[in-house]
Structures are given as structure tokens and as C-alpha cells.
Design a protein around this motif. Sequence first.
Motif, short mmCIF file in Angstrom:
data_model
loop_
_atom_site.label_atom_id
_atom_site.label_comp_id
_atom_site.label_asym_id
_atom_site.label_seq_id
_atom_site.Cartn_x
_atom_site.Cartn_y
_atom_site.Cartn_z
N SER A 2 0.85 -1.19 0.00
CA SER A 2 0.00 0.00 0.00
C SER A 2 0.89 1.24 0.00
CB SER A 2 -0.92 0.01 1.22
OG SER A 2 -0.17 0.09 2.42
N ARG A 3 0.37 2.32 -0.57
CA ARG A 3 1.16 3.55 -0.67
C ARG A 3 0.41 4.70 -0.03
NH1 ARG A 3 2.42 6.70 -6.25
NH2 ARG A 3 0.54 7.81 -5.62
N GLU A 4 1.12 5.49 0.75
CA GLU A 4 0.53 6.66 1.40
C GLU A 4 1.34 7.90 1.03
OE1 GLU A 4 0.24 6.16 5.59
OE2 GLU A 4 -1.03 4.37 5.47
N ASN A 5 0.63 8.98 0.71
CA ASN A 5 1.28 10.26 0.44
C ASN A 5 1.42 11.03 1.75
OD1 ASN A 5 0.99 9.42 -2.17
ND2 ASN A 5 -0.55 10.93 -2.73
N ARG A 19 6.34 9.67 -0.38
CA ARG A 19 5.49 8.49 -0.47
C ARG A 19 6.04 7.42 0.46
NH1 ARG A 19 3.86 12.00 -3.01
NH2 ARG A 19 3.18 12.17 -5.19
N TYR A 21 5.77 3.44 1.17
CA TYR A 21 5.34 2.16 0.59
C TYR A 21 5.37 1.12 1.71
CZ TYR A 21 5.99 4.36 -3.97
OH TYR A 21 5.89 5.20 -5.07
N LYS A 22 4.18 0.67 2.10
CA LYS A 22 4.08 -0.27 3.21
C LYS A 22 3.81 -1.68 2.68
CE LYS A 22 2.29 3.11 6.55
NZ LYS A 22 1.18 3.42 7.50
N ARG A 54 10.46 4.79 -7.74
CA ARG A 54 9.18 4.12 -7.46
C ARG A 54 9.28 2.61 -7.63
NH1 ARG A 54 6.13 6.14 -11.44
NH2 ARG A 54 5.69 8.05 -10.25
N ARG A 58 8.57 -0.02 -4.65
CA ARG A 58 7.50 -1.03 -4.75
C ARG A 58 8.05 -2.44 -4.59
NH1 ARG A 58 4.10 1.21 -10.02
NH2 ARG A 58 2.71 2.66 -8.88
#
Length: 228
Positions: A2-5, A19, A21-22, A54, A58
Motif C-alpha cells: 500500500s502507498r501513502e502520500n 510516499r 510504501y508499506k 518508485r 514497490r
Amino acid sequence: MSRENCTIETSDGVHLDARVYKPTTTATSSWESNCAIVTVHPYSILGGCQGLMRGIARGLADRGFLALTFDMRGVGRSTGRPSLTGSSEVRDIVSVCKFASQNLSVNRILLVGSSAGAPIAGSAVDQVEEVIGYVSLGYPFGRLASILFGGHHKAILQSPKPKLFVMGTRDGFTSIKQLENKLKSAAGRVETHLIEGVGHFQMEGPAYDAQMVNLIIGFISSLLDPGS
């Protein structure tokens, strides 16, 4: 994954677009669960941005590691202005690392710098206690590049923290001999990985993201896993 800004404020008031990336799966080992990998993109003035990191971020998240990308000052939605030598951007990296430590429940950080992001990240390594190691992807050690980034060399070469230098054998900015000569004086644990027949910008491309992920995970695992 999952990605959070998020937005991270630096010590001098710049706001950085970032960003997180979890990993969607639970860490397989306890030593994975409280660490993060902070990536630093190539030279801002030549179009470097977090989007170039990115694929690696990822890939790391898909393998169970928390990863961060961010735009350094003056890039994308980040405020402020980029500096010619990357001196101001060191603050950006330190601030992102502190954000990870204070807000993401991590106490160990691996710094990964790509191209010009490598020397800039190298200057931040010993400024953050939580940083346990460093990975350079295409460090520009050559004479011309050193006009801009030579001021960063001393910090990473003298740092006692473990470091890995990844480079293509056809890197246009640094020759194998230049890399070897620089690393002769490096302190602590130093590893190199040469990718045969690959150029500087070629290695930055998405075709090599999976290989970079494997190298990064192999290195951080050797630092974190007490059984390795």
C-alpha cells in the motif's frame, strides 16, 4: 503493498512531498518489522525525482520492507529551491529519516542513493543515529562529477557504517579504477557489486529495478539478521 502520500517538513521550513510504501504482508522476521529503507533520487537539476525510485520502492515493499521515496527541495510539489552541489538537500534526507523514526515506528534505516543522490545521501549517513547502512547506486566519483559533488566524498568514505557500492562497468561518470581508488581509503565494511556491460543511466532504468531490489535486500539482511 500500500502507498501513502505525506508531507515532511525540514529543519529549515521546506515541505517535501513523500510516499511511504508499506508491505501488505507481515514481516517474516522481527528484524524486518522495525526498519525502513529511504531512497534518494538522482540530481534534481537534471530532472531527478522520486518517480525514478518508485519501482525499487514497490519492489522492496512487495518483499516485506517499508520503503520511502521523496522529492528533494524544488522538485515536483516540494517547496524550496535545489542547490547546485546538493548541500542543502542533505537536510532533506535527515528530515525524512527523522520522520520515519518518529512516525513510522522504525529504529533502523538503510539509506539508498541513486546517481547524484548517492553522494548527497552519503553526507547524511552519520547525521542520523538510526541509519545503520548505506547503498550507492552509481556513485559519481569521476573527476568531472567531483567538481559538483566532491564535497560529499569525505563524509561517506570516513563513515564507519557499512556501505555497498553498485555500479555498471560502463558507467560514464566513474571508471572501475576510480571507484577502486576511492574505496581504498574507506572506513568500515565496504562492499562493491559491478554489473557487467551496463552504463550509468541504463542502470537507473526500470529494467534493473528488480536487480537493485535483490542487492539492497541482500545487503540489509546481512546487517539486520543476527543469523546471517
